[in-house]
Each structure stands twice: as structure tokens, then as C-alpha cells.
Design an enzyme around this catalytic site. Structure first.
Site, mmCIF file in Angstrom:
data_model
loop_
_atom_site.group_PDB
_atom_site.id
_atom_site.type_symbol
_atom_site.label_atom_id
_atom_site.label_comp_id
_atom_site.label_asym_id
_atom_site.label_seq_id
_atom_site.Cartn_x
_atom_site.Cartn_y
_atom_site.Cartn_z
ATOM 1 C CD GLN A 176 41.271 37.384 43.915
ATOM 2 O OE1 GLN A 176 41.715 37.208 42.941
ATOM 3 N NE2 GLN A 176 41.522 38.571 44.320
ATOM 4 C CG HIS A 198 36.912 45.326 41.094
ATOM 5 N ND1 HIS A 198 38.371 45.361 41.151
ATOM 6 C CD2 HIS A 198 36.618 45.225 42.177
ATOM 7 C CE1 HIS A 198 38.516 45.477 42.588
ATOM 8 N NE2 HIS A 198 37.466 44.978 43.116
ATOM 9 C CB CYS A 330 43.226 45.899 50.636
ATOM 10 S SG CYS A 330 42.125 45.473 49.707
HETATM 11 N N1 PLP Z 1 37.848 39.194 48.990
HETATM 12 C C1 PLP Z 1 38.579 38.736 48.268
HETATM 13 C C2 PLP Z 1 39.210 37.430 48.471
HETATM 14 C C3 PLP Z 1 39.349 39.753 47.475
HETATM 15 O O1 PLP Z 1 40.565 39.362 46.881
HETATM 16 C C4 PLP Z 1 38.901 41.191 47.380
HETATM 17 C C5 PLP Z 1 39.741 42.093 46.678
HETATM 18 O O2 PLP Z 1 40.880 42.155 46.376
HETATM 19 C C6 PLP Z 1 37.639 41.381 48.271
HETATM 20 C C7 PLP Z 1 37.279 40.407 48.970
HETATM 21 C C8 PLP Z 1 37.192 43.123 48.291
HETATM 22 O O3 PLP Z 1 36.567 43.157 47.156
HETATM 23 P P1 PLP Z 1 36.300 44.534 46.680
HETATM 24 O O4 PLP Z 1 37.593 45.218 46.102
HETATM 25 O O5 PLP Z 1 35.320 44.602 45.585
HETATM 26 O O6 PLP Z 1 35.872 45.167 47.877
#
Ligand code: PLP
Length: 397
Positions: A176, A198, A330
Site C-alpha cells: 500500500q 496494481h 480480499c
Molecule cells: N498486502 C497488502 C497490504 C495489500 O493491500 C494487498 C492487496 O490488497 C496485498 C498485500 C496483496 O496484493 P495482490 O493483490 O497483488 O496479491
């Protein structure tokens, strides 16, 4: 549409799109082959590695491409513990993203002992707590740079002073942070750092793990010789090139954008807190009004609306083409209240009434005005239907 969910993902930067287009067309060779077009693909990967390394103060040989921030997080943890022969204690925080949290939960089933450090009401962990948790068998400390739900930026440099003294590998999930605040691996003093395209206007499916030279870590995948034998698999050239172009553009825009987005954030916070009663800001400066200190991500606004469910408010906003989130993308769909807000000490009611608005480079003052025009009546309408609000009004009589 009003898109206010930039912590979930961001729209592609025009510079990234332009850099990627040839890879949808004529540039398709396998970078591991030896003929001319393949060597051009290899060169494009090498150049991207240089751009990403430069953006975080690393050397190109310390950057390893992965398919997602989640993969970078998984590799950092599993790779370090596998190389740590015999040591089975991991220190992390209670507010990590699921990319960390769930791996730790899995390792706990494999005989690892995990310490989840608490946070205060701002979502901050204390470096003193890190030091107190260290044991002779601690093999990894992993603490995120910036929280995805409430935007709290952790005291990583203070923590690395401790991890270096104890010679314990230190990973930070900077997914982030990178592209939004300045990130330098030496200033932070970390051994490993995850980033994901992304989140900074690059494509989905492209990310990287920074591994400081000399760090002992097991390979992520076994197969071909890609990523210096540590992460086998034919490279996602288009994604890697797009990620580098997006990061380069984000870094160029960062000083001006950080200021502009911070001002938009503060306007939104101020307008919600002053015009909608029974609201509270979650995270840094939760109990105070402006100005907000620099330990909050520029684009993060996390507000609890008392007496209503965040999910209901989101659906209402969705019908008005306004998009936000209740927390981590997620875990949305999960009915449990956010583990981050609960760790910060919020009640179930306040945690369930929380909404995260995250601002990005495409947001304008007009978006804030348009959101406020929708938000106020939406909250009022939902409160009018809320038995909790009825009870509250009766108590006030
Ligand atoms: N770590 C943090 C703090 C995130 O906000 C996210 C995604 O929301 C991730 C890891 C995971 O990244 P990715 O979506 O590329 O798997």
C-alpha cells in the site's frame, strides 16, 4: 461513476498502457530464448528491474518479479523460514493483510509459533513490543509498512534498528506504500519488501519482492532458471514492463500528487465528520480534527457510521455508481468484522459500520462534492430503518 476504492486496485496509468501495448501485439518472444526478438524482451525486463530498483533505493539484482503482492508475501515468509533451519518463531502484527496473516496461520499448523503484536487505537505497533517479543528461535519479523484498511504507517525504521541489532531477517509488506509515499529500503532498514503493480496504476498480476543481498531465502518455485533460479516460470513481460512504467510515472507525480490527494482526503474527512453526526475517523487522528499527521496514507479515509451496517451503505452507494469498500477487498463478503478495526479496539457496532474511501490520481474535488451529496441522505435513510438508531433516540428522550 465515483471510484473511491484505490486501495483495492487502481486504474491503469496511460504510461503503463502505452508501454504494454506492443506485448499484446508483435513483442511475444520468450525472453529465455537466444534470438534477437527474445533478447529484446530480456532487455525490457532488465530495464524494468532497474526502474523498480531505483524507485525503492535497491540494486537491480535485489528485485525478483512475482505474480502478485500475495505471492511476494508468501515467498518472503516461507522462503525465510525454510532457510532458517530449526528456528520456528515468527513475529508479526495483528493488523496484517491476509497475504501475511493467512500464511502465518498456516505455518502455525506446521509447528511454527507466531506472535501477533497488538496495536494501539491509531493502529500503530510499538517498536518496544517488537523487541520484547524476540526469542532465541525468532527467524523472521514481518510488519507491514502501511495498512490497507486504515492507512496507518508503521515505524519501520525504528523496528529495523532492533531487528538489525538482533540479526533477524525483517520483511515489510509495502504493497500500500510504494508509489504513494517515498519508500527507500536502506532508510527503512528492511531485508525484504513486497510491492504490487496494481496498487500504483500498473497492471494486475505483476509484483516484486525485494531481497537484500546476502539474505538467506529458499526459492519460491523450482523449474527454469528465471529470476536467478529463485522464481522459475516464464516471465510476464507485459506485466513487468507495465509495472515499471507505472512506478516511474507514479514516482514523477508523487510530490505533487501526495499533496493534492492529502488535501482531498482532509476535505472528505472534515466534511463527513462535520456534516454527518455519529461518525468517527478510524486510524491516525481518530479522535481529533485536522490537521492529520504524516503517519496516515495520503488517500485513506476510514469512517465508522454509527447505527448502520457498512455493507448496506456500500450497496446504497453502489446503486448511485459510487464505489468504496468496507475494508480489505480480499475479505469483503466475509461477515466477520474487520480484524484490523477489532485489533484497534473498536466495538463490533463501530467496526461493522466502517467504510473505507481511498483516493487516487483520478479523483477530484468534484468527486468529493458528489459523494457528499449522496452520502448524507444515504446515511439518514439507513438510520431511519435502523432499530439501533431507534433505541438511541428513545434513550435520548
Ligand atoms: N498486502 C497488502 C497490504 C495489500 O493491500 C494487498 C492487496 O490488497 C496485498 C498485500 C496483496 O496484493 P495482490 O493483490 O497483488 O496479491
Amino acid at each position: 461513476m465515483i471510484y473511491l476504492d484505490n486501495a483495492a486496485t487502481t486504474p491503469l496509468h496511460p504510461a503503463a498502457k502505452a508501454a504494454m501495448l506492443p506485448y499484446l501485439d508483435t513483442a511475444f518472444a520468450n525472453p529465455s530464448s537466444i534470438y534477437t526478438p527474445a533478447r529484446q524482451e530480456r532487455k525490457a525486463i532488465d530495464e524494468a528491474r532497474q526502474v523498480i530498483a531505483a524507485a525503492i533505493g535497491a540494486t537491480p539484482a535485489e528485485i525478483f518479479f512475482t505474480s502478485s503482492g500475495t505471492e511476494a508475501d508468501n515467498w518472503a515468509i516461507k522462503g525465510i523460514v525454510e532457510a532458517a533451519s530449526g528456528k520456528k518463531h515468527i513475529i508479526t502484527s495483528s493488523v496484517e493483510h491476509h497475504g501475511i496473516f493467512t500464511v502465518c496461520e498456516y505455518l502455525a499448523t506446521q509447528g511454527y509459533d507466531i506472535t501477533y503484536l497488538p496495536v494501539n487505537s491509531d493502529g500503530l505497533i510499538s517498536a518496544k513490543d517488537v523487541e520484547a517479543a524476540i526469542r532465541p528461535d525468532t527467524c523472521l519479523i514481518t510488519i507491514m509498512l502501511a495498512n490497507n484498511e486504515v492507512g496507518t504507517i508503521q515505524p519501520i525504521t525504528e523496528i529495523s534498528n532492533i531487528t538489525q541489532k538482533h540479526k533477524i531477517p525483517f520483511h515489510t509488506d509495502a504493497v500500500q506504500g510504494v508509489g504513494h509515499i517515498s519508500v527507500d529500503v536502506d532508510e527503512l532498514g528492511v531485508d525484504l519488501l513486497s510491492l504490487s503493480a496494481h496498487k500504483f496504476y500498473g497492471p494486475k498480476g505483476a509484483a516484486a519482492l525485494y531481497i537484500r543481498k546476502g539474505t538467506k531465502i529458499a526459492a519460491m518455485f523450482h523449474g527454469g532458471m528465471q529470476e536467478r533460479n529463485r522464481r522459475a516460470g516464464t516471465e510476464n513481460v507485459m506485466g513487468i514492463v507495465g509495472m515499471a512504467a507505472a512506478l516511474k510515472a507514479s514516482m514523477e507525480e508523487l510530490p505533487a500528487e501526495q499533496k493534492r490527494i492529502t488535501a482531498l482526503r482532509d476535505k472528505l474527512i472534515n466534511e463527513i465528520l462535520t456534516s454527518i453526526p455519529h461518525t468517527q475517523l478510524n486510524g491516525i487522528n481518530g479522535d481529533k480534527r485536522l490537521p492529520i499527521d504524516a503517519r496516515r496514507l495520503p488517500g485513506n479515509v476510514n469512517i465508522s457510521f454509527r447505527f448502520i451496517e457498512g455493507e448496506s451503505l456500500l450497496l446504497y452507494l453502489d446503486m448511485q455508481n459510487c464505489y468504496a469498500s468496507t475494508g480489505s477487498a480480499c475479505s469483503s463478503g466475509a461477515l466477520d468484522p474487520s480484524h484490523v478495526l477489532m485489533a484497534m479496539g473498536l466495538s463490533h457496532e463501530l467496526a461493522n459500520g466502517a467504510i473505507r474511501f481511498t483516493l487516487g490520481r483520478e479523483n477530484t474535488n468534484e468527486d468529493i462534492d458528489n459523494l457528499m451529496a449522496i452520502l448524507q441522505p444515504a446515511v439518514q435513510k439507513l438510520r431511519d430503518l435502523s432499530p439501533l438508531y431507534d433505541d438511541f433516540k428513545n434513550e435520548q428522550k
